[in-house]
Design a protein around this motif. Sequence first.
Motif, PDB file in Angstrom:
ATOM      1  N   ILE A 178       0.859  -1.186   0.000  1.00  8.51           N
ATOM      2  CA  ILE A 178       0.000   0.000   0.000  1.00  8.51           C
ATOM      3  C   ILE A 178       0.893   1.234   0.000  1.00  8.51           C
ATOM      4  N   VAL A 179       0.664   2.118  -0.957  1.00  2.00           N
ATOM      5  CA  VAL A 179       1.466   3.336  -1.064  1.00  2.00           C
ATOM      6  C   VAL A 179       0.557   4.542  -0.866  1.00  2.00           C
ATOM      7  N   MET A 227      -9.566  -9.794   4.274  1.00  2.00           N
ATOM      8  CA  MET A 227      -9.485  -8.695   5.241  1.00  2.00           C
ATOM      9  C   MET A 227      -8.273  -8.872   6.157  1.00  2.00           C
ATOM     10  N   LYS A 228      -8.015 -10.104   6.540  1.00  2.00           N
ATOM     11  CA  LYS A 228      -6.821 -10.367   7.353  1.00  2.00           C
ATOM     12  C   LYS A 228      -5.563  -9.987   6.584  1.00  2.00           C
ATOM     13  N   ASN A 229      -5.573 -10.248   5.279  1.00  2.00           N
ATOM     14  CA  ASN A 229      -4.433  -9.864   4.443  1.00  2.00           C
ATOM     15  C   ASN A 229      -4.279  -8.345   4.391  1.00  2.00           C
ATOM     16  N   LEU A 230      -5.407  -7.640   4.267  1.00  2.00           N
ATOM     17  CA  LEU A 230      -5.364  -6.178   4.261  1.00  2.00           C
ATOM     18  C   LEU A 230      -4.730  -5.645   5.537  1.00  2.00           C
ATOM     19  N   VAL A 231      -5.113  -6.219   6.666  1.00  2.00           N
ATOM     20  CA  VAL A 231      -4.557  -5.798   7.959  1.00  2.00           C
ATOM     21  C   VAL A 231      -3.047  -6.036   8.003  1.00  2.00           C
ATOM     22  N   GLU A 232      -2.615  -7.215   7.576  1.00  2.00           N
ATOM     23  CA  GLU A 232      -1.188  -7.552   7.621  1.00  2.00           C
ATOM     24  C   GLU A 232      -0.363  -6.656   6.697  1.00  2.00           C
ATOM     25  N   VAL A 233      -0.891  -6.393   5.511  1.00  4.59           N
ATOM     26  CA  VAL A 233      -0.173  -5.528   4.571  1.00  4.59           C
ATOM     27  C   VAL A 233      -0.123  -4.089   5.095  1.00  4.59           C
TER      28      VAL A 233
END
Length: 377
Positions: A178-179, A227-233
């Motif tokens: 994420i940038v 969603m878990k991936n979004l949090v980790e990223v």
Amino acid sequence: MSKTLKFLVAPDKFRGSLSASQAAHAIKMGILSEAKDAQISEYTLTDGGDGFVDTISKAVKGSKVIRLKTIDPTGQVLTAKCALLDDDTALIGLTEASGINLVSDSERKPSKLTNIGTGQILEKLVERGYKSIIIGVGGSATNDGGIGLLAPLGFKFLDKAGNEIQLNGEGIGSLDKIVAPDKKFNVKFTVATDVDAKLLGKNGASLCYSLAKGADEKEAQLLEQNMKNLVEVAKKCGFKSAHDEAGAGAAGGCGYGLMTFLGAKRVSGFDVFAKYVGLEALIKNCNVVITGEGKFDATDTQGKGPYALAKLASKYKKPVWIFCGSSPLSQKEIDAMGIPNMKVAQILPLAPNLIEAQNRAPKFLSHLSKEFVKEIL
């Protein structure tokens, strides 16, 4: 009872049959059919979802509603409303461009739908220089963690190859980076949520609320993993993840996206409504509070409007009547909500079937009002 009765009538929408204003009118007609001299204060209840723009703008003197060209959750062009409350403050309602009310039953697949339309409105208001922007989230068709709101502002959501992902719940599965945009936003963002759910878990955006938006169990599980991936990223890229904050799970995770990436302050959508319409004074001045919605269930206790109104009314020891299309709650479960003088009545038992309940909802709602008024006369 010889004195003139004063009613505060403030229902939410009855999805699939009545808007909040139509429901309020039907309730009012039922009251007046039995108590012709009753005084009725009539409002459309909003907790950040349906009716947020209209209700708040009507309550604010000098505010202006404008329409901006954007897209709906499927990518089709539409014009959506937002409100300019004063020279510095703008207000957006997610349902205007990203609501489930804009999507047909056959198109309801929250992993595929987008919030970009609302993000484009947000971008235009930022460009116009508003210093404070309130975003009412609730009633969305989507489950994307808010990334569709953020992309138009310049945030990049990239996969391992550096390509932009699909800006929906399905696309988050391939997210790797994420940038944030280089520019800083000189804006105070406020997110008004209809529920206080966290992002993840059985009561979160995916496993609980996506099911009401058309997802099946398999899709809900996929969205939870994404969603878990979004949090980790987000964590990996240096953002302070707000996944455990109240309201993060609202509107398919839009609460999360706004808090995590824009530093938005979370407030209750109902509290925004209460503030602008002067709700406490209205409650103090009435004898009975009437509210309602299509389905009254256990999720209401997470911050939805009818329950929040009932709770506020109980502070002033006012009787509360909740009229709904249906409710799975037993009397024991209703009592466990801890609101004295609250009565719940359903339309569905009065109708021969669901179709009739929806088609003739005004008649049944008026009937419930009339019968309840009879009890106190």
